[in-house]
Design an enzyme around this catalytic site. Structure first.
Site, short mmCIF file in Angstrom:
data_model
loop_
_atom_site.label_atom_id
_atom_site.label_comp_id
_atom_site.label_asym_id
_atom_site.label_seq_id
_atom_site.Cartn_x
_atom_site.Cartn_y
_atom_site.Cartn_z
N LYS A 166 0.84 -1.20 0.00
CA LYS A 166 0.00 0.00 0.00
C LYS A 166 0.88 1.26 0.00
O LYS A 166 1.90 1.31 0.70
CB LYS A 166 -0.90 0.02 1.24
N ASP A 170 -0.28 -0.10 -4.51
CA ASP A 170 -1.72 0.17 -4.53
C ASP A 170 -2.01 1.45 -3.75
O ASP A 170 -1.71 1.53 -2.55
CB ASP A 170 -2.46 -1.02 -3.90
N GLU A 195 -1.82 0.36 -8.69
CA GLU A 195 -3.24 0.02 -8.63
C GLU A 195 -4.04 1.21 -8.10
O GLU A 195 -3.66 1.86 -7.14
CB GLU A 195 -3.42 -1.20 -7.72
N GLU A 215 -11.56 -2.72 -9.34
CA GLU A 215 -12.33 -3.22 -8.20
C GLU A 215 -13.51 -2.32 -7.85
O GLU A 215 -14.49 -2.78 -7.26
CB GLU A 215 -11.43 -3.39 -6.97
N ASP A 225 -14.20 -7.20 -10.06
CA ASP A 225 -14.66 -7.55 -8.72
C ASP A 225 -15.95 -8.35 -8.87
O ASP A 225 -16.88 -7.90 -9.54
CB ASP A 225 -14.90 -6.28 -7.90
N HIS A 274 -9.71 -8.70 -8.35
CA HIS A 274 -9.64 -8.16 -6.99
C HIS A 274 -10.29 -9.16 -6.04
O HIS A 274 -11.37 -9.69 -6.32
CB HIS A 274 -10.37 -6.82 -6.93
#
Length: 329
Positions: free
Chosen positions: A113, A141, A167, A196, A219, A246
């Site tokens: 992240k 992400d 992402e 997602e 998703d 995702h």
């Protein structure tokens, strides 16, 4: 609306698969191309893909090798990646320890992240890159954190860590923003991944048309059920964009494994640059949790979409009458 529709449509597919006594992926694989394509609503996407094209794609993969791919999914499975090594707030020791643990489990791709603090991001990315080595994949992400130019600048400053993708760099609704980011990062060898939070096939169509993504992240609950998800898989196939579903939510790992396994057996036949997210939490509440072996999802064998929650879990957590919620009053 799409979330509500998905709940109903996915439940119907689960019932269909259980009626046929097949796991959902096998139901999809066994359907005749014309039958499977008839489940898709092609409104608003025929300028990109038509039913005839989809039927032809499926027929081209109907061969002896299809049985080989099915056997492979039952024995070896489909590659997974982990999101669990680089959450914001983890200590350095935790990050390093988790990387070592997941390497021992056979994982080759690791997601981190980013987006709150650049210096902390550099530190975390370096920790993970040093721990996993140069031969394994590092993905980052941002969870929609940045404006367009900010995303380009921020990710450019992380290029030394060689991320495979960034992402959700910006708003999931900003197709042209993603396109601008993708164009700027392409020379750096960094792809853009998103999906997602994309709630319909039209957004995906535009992302493909605008060359805005290098990785498509459907998703299983955000889109309007399997019918609409199938349309995105077909468009991704036509545009040559790998799908990496995702699965960072309750029950998503259980569901997306079926979709990706079907894609590999019947549509794309490809595994390069394709992998399924793996997050190891709350699977104990499902009757048929995923089986992960050597960092691969093993094809489920139980009938259905793997979405049935255990009766004892429903008794405790069903809202608002479960024991847990009543105790909060």
């Amino acid at each position: 609306m799409h979330l509500a529709v998905a709940a109903i449509v996915n439940a119907l597919w689960d019932l269909w698969a259980r009626y046929e006594n097949k796991p959902l992926w096998k139901l999809l694989v066994d359907l005749a191309p014309e039958k499977l394509v008839s489940t898709i609503d092609f409104r608003y996407i025929t300028d990109v893909i038509t039913p005839a094209e989809c039927i032809q794609m499926l027929k081209e993969k109907k061969s002896e090798t299809e049985f080989q791919r099915e056997a492979e999914m039952k024995s070896t499975g489909f590659l997974a990646y982990t999101t669990q090594v680089g959450w914001l707030g983890y200590s350095d020791e935790t990050v390093e320890s988790l990387c070592k643990d997941f390497i021992k489990k056979g994982f080759t791709s690791f997601k981190v992240k980013v987006g709150q603090n650049l210096s902390e991001d550099k530190k975390r990315c370096k920790l993970v890159r040093d721990a996993i080595g140069p031969e394994r994949n590092l993905m980052i992400d941002a969870n929609q954190r940045w404006d367009v130019e900010e995303a380009i600048d921020w990710v450019t400053q992380l290029k030394e860590f060689k991320p495979l993708w960034i992402e959700e760099p910006t708003s999931p609704d900003d197709v042209l923003g993603h396109s601008t980011i993708a164009k700027a990062l392409r020379p750096l060898g960094i792809g853009v991944a998103t999906g997602e939070m994309c709630q319909n096939r039209v957004i995906f169509k535009q992302l493909f048309q605008a060359e805005a993504i290098s990785f498509c992240q459907i998703d299983s609950c955000r889109l309007g059920g399997i019918n609409e998800i199938l349309s995105v898989y077909f468009m991704a196939k036509k545009f040559g964009i790998p799908v990496c579903p995702h699965a960072g939510g309750v029950g998503l790992c259980e569901m997306v494994q079926h979709l990706q396994i079907w894609d590999y057996i019947s549509l794309s036949g490809e595994s390069e640059n394709r992998m399924i997210e793996w997050v190891d939490h709350l699977h104990e509440h499902f009757k048929v949790p995923p089986i992960i072996r050597n960092a691969h999802y093993i094809a489920p064998t139980e009938p259905g979409y793997s979405t049935q929650i255990k009766d004892e879990s429903l008794e405790v957590y069903e809202f608002p009458n479960g024991k847990y919620w009543k105790a909060q009053v």
